[in-house]
Design a protein around this motif. Structure first.
Motif, PDB file in Angstrom:
ATOM      1  N   LEU A  17       0.982  -1.600  -0.162  1.00  0.00           N
ATOM      2  CA  LEU A  17       0.085  -0.432  -0.167  1.00  0.00           C
ATOM      3  C   LEU A  17       0.590   1.589  -0.072  1.00  0.00           C
ATOM      4  O   LEU A  17       0.542   2.140  -0.675  1.00  0.00           O
ATOM      5  N   TYR A  21       3.896  -0.934   4.220  1.00  0.00           N
ATOM      6  CA  TYR A  21       2.997  -1.503   5.102  1.00  0.00           C
ATOM      7  C   TYR A  21       2.649  -2.054   3.889  1.00  0.00           C
ATOM      8  O   TYR A  21       2.614  -2.622   2.332  1.00  0.00           O
ATOM      9  N   GLY A  23      -0.935  -5.343   2.658  1.00  0.00           N
ATOM     10  CA  GLY A  23      -2.067  -5.601   2.528  1.00  0.00           C
ATOM     11  C   GLY A  23      -2.956  -6.637   1.823  1.00  0.00           C
ATOM     12  O   GLY A  23      -1.690  -7.533   0.817  1.00  0.00           O
ATOM     13  N   LEU A  49      -3.859  -5.481   7.380  1.00  0.00           N
ATOM     14  CA  LEU A  49      -2.437  -4.907   7.284  1.00  0.00           C
ATOM     15  C   LEU A  49      -1.593  -5.131   8.469  1.00  0.00           C
ATOM     16  O   LEU A  49      -1.616  -5.227   9.139  1.00  0.00           O
ATOM     17  N   SER A  50      -0.182  -5.130   7.573  1.00  0.00           N
ATOM     18  CA  SER A  50       0.756  -5.295   8.297  1.00  0.00           C
ATOM     19  C   SER A  50       1.524  -4.500   7.897  1.00  0.00           C
ATOM     20  O   SER A  50       2.255  -4.065   6.536  1.00  0.00           O
TER      21      SER A  50
END
Length: 63
Positions: A17, A21, A23, A49-50
C-alpha cells in the motif's frame, strides 16, 4: 475480444500500500473486454494490514 485476463475470480493479491505497509485483496469477479465495455474485475480489500511483508505462505487459505 481479448481472451487474456489479468485476474481471475479467487486470485489472492498481495499489496504494498505504501512504504512499510502490506495488505491482502481477493478478486471476487471478472469480465473480459467486449466491444461495448472494457475488461474489469471486482476486488475485495481485506482488513489485514501489516508492517511486515506478507507472503503467500503466511496466509491460511482454508475455508
Amino acid at each position: 475480444m481479448s481472451k487474456q485476463k489479468i485476474f481471475n475470480r479467487g486470485n489472492v493479491i498481495l499489496t504494498n500500500l505504501s512504504n512499510g505497509y502490506f495488505g491482502v485483496a481477493v478478486v471476487l469477479s471478472e469480465r473480459e473486454k467486449t466491444s461495448d465495455y472494457f475488461a474489469k474485475c471486482h476486488i475485495a480489500i481485506t482488513p489485514l494490514l501489516s508492517e511486515k511483508e506478507i507472503k503467500f505462505e503466511d496466509i491460511d487459505l482454508r475455508y
